[in-house]
Design a protein around this motif. Structure first.
Motif, PDB file in Angstrom:
ATOM      1  N   ASP A   2       0.833  -1.202   0.000  1.00  0.00           N
ATOM      2  CA  ASP A   2       0.000   0.000   0.000  1.00  0.00           C
ATOM      3  C   ASP A   2       0.869   1.255   0.000  1.00  0.00           C
ATOM      4  O   ASP A   2       2.080   1.219   0.209  1.00  0.00           O
ATOM      5  N   SER A  30       2.672   7.411  -7.885  1.00  0.00           N
ATOM      6  CA  SER A  30       2.426   6.989  -6.508  1.00  0.00           C
ATOM      7  C   SER A  30       3.746   6.676  -5.824  1.00  0.00           C
ATOM      8  O   SER A  30       4.789   6.481  -6.474  1.00  0.00           O
ATOM      9  N   HIS A  89      -4.314   9.888   1.935  1.00  0.00           N
ATOM     10  CA  HIS A  89      -5.534   9.465   2.619  1.00  0.00           C
ATOM     11  C   HIS A  89      -6.537  10.615   2.687  1.00  0.00           C
ATOM     12  O   HIS A  89      -6.155  11.787   2.773  1.00  0.00           O
TER      13      HIS A  89
END
Length: 386
Positions: A2, A30, A89
């Motif tokens: 993740d 990412s 997030h």
């Protein structure tokens, strides 16, 4: 893997701070892809240990020393009740996300939701005067009772007074640390930190668990304090101080900056005066901050204020008389019809209740008093409609 794991692994590499992390994210979509496809040109600029760590990861991946550290760190956080908030997030603080190269990861101990409340940062001298400490507590208590979270750095002096004032005001307070959230610094404020957590407050850091306080960490901490907040209030500061740096960072981050003036003979007021000359808003009451922020304090709705406890008629008359601004004792006596003895007793009780405050030659409403007046007005309007 993740994004949080990949981000923690990248930041574990010596020489990769927030600046280089964000440079990587400019070239990769990412943190996961940045970790797996780490540019060789950048790798060669890192210390030898970091190069060795990444090469081992590229061969062993999940079994590497780098990922083992991440898993251990996450386990330590879970054991201590520390939450990890990655910049990707949805619960990452939106205002902080707006600053240049924000912390990729936040370690949060306590109430994470406090980071999304309207925040005012309060900063100032560690060796503040008695008047400075009193101002910090009073401003923090009123702003906290009005709905702001009070953000500061848990340092001695103004920081600690601001945190305590917020607790006294029954509101929320956030401490941003220059150490890990498990390493409270200074030691003298450990009890205060515990009191904050017990009252629903929050400790925040971008540094891993176990990180001790070092001088190099505090400029990084200061940018988070200002970045989390809608505005920064400088209470007292010398011309050369970390607090002044925080205020300047706030200006760079397009935040409102406020300063409390002081005596020209007080060296701890010189930083505030300098900042006012540079464009900071001079404030004398917490109400000045609320008005400058232009309604960011939510106006109470009918459903929020139905339970407003009405004051005695004698006190309500004084509230009404002070709505337009400060009034002298003579004017208040005329408007209320009270004798001097009864008037002073009423004003003293209202001052103790936090509704009014004394000025040279008169009185004015505090932020709490103004909020009461607004709430009552909403209720009375609703009753008239019914």
């Amino acid at each position: 893997m993740d994004a949080l794991t990949a981000s923690m692994a990248l930041l574990r590499l010596e020489g990769i701070g927030p600046a280089r992390y964000w440079q990587l994210l400019e070239h990769f979509p990412s943190s996961v892809e940045a970790l797996y496809q780490f540019p060789q040109a950048l790798l060669h600029k890192l210390p030898v240990r970091a190069q060795s760590q990444w090469r081992e990861f590229s061969q062993k991946e999940a079994c590497s020393e780098l990922i083992a550290w991440v898993e251990e760190e996450r386990a330590r956080c879970a054991e201590l009740g520390v939450e990890l908030v990655c910049h990707c997030h949805s619960d990452y603080p939106p205002l902080l996300a707006e600053i240049s190269r924000p912390p990729p990861i936040l370690y949060v101990r306590g109430d994470k939701t406090a980071l999304h409340r309207p925040q005012i940062a309060m900063v100032g001298a560690r060796r503040a005067t008695v008047a400075g400490l009193d101002n910090a507590r009073a401003f923090a208590a009123e702003l906290a009772s009005a709905g702001f979270a009070i953000t500061s750095g848990l340092a001695l002096g103004v920081d600690a007074a601001a945190h305590r004032g917020a607790l006294q005001g029954g509101g929320s307070t956030i401490a941003v640390l220059g150490s890990g959230v498990d390493c409270i610094y200074p030691r003298h404020n450990r009890t205060l930190a515990a009191d904050m957590l017990s009252a629903g407050g929050t400790l925040v850091s971008e540094l891993p668990i176990g990180t001790r306080a070092e001088a190099k960490n505090f400029p990084r901490r200061n940018r988070i304090i200002s970045g989390l907040s809608m505005g920064v209030l400088l209470v007292e500061a010398a011309l050369r101080s970390g607090s002044l740096i925080t205020a300047r960072l706030a200006l760079e981050q397009n935040r409102e900056v406020f300063a409390i003036p002081g005596s020209i003979h007080n060296p701890m007021a010189r930083g505030c005066h300098h900042l006012i000359k540079e464009g900071a808003t001079l404030v004398e009451t917490s109400g000045d901050i609320a008005s400058q922020l232009g309604g960011l304090l939510a106006v109470p709705t009918v459903t929020d204020t139905i339970a407003v406890e009405r004051l005695p008629a004698s006190q309500q008359l004084l509230i009404d008389a002070l709505i337009g601004g400060p009034r002298s004792i003579e004017v208040l006596a005329r408007d209320s019809g009270e004798g001097s003895g009864e008037l002073m007793a009423l004003l003293m009780q209202m001052e103790l209740d936090g509704l009014v405050e004394q000025l040279p030659g008169g009185y004015q409403l505090t932020l709490k008093g103004s909020a009461y007046s607004q709430a009552l007005s909403v209720v009375e309007t609703a009753e008239d409609i019914e």
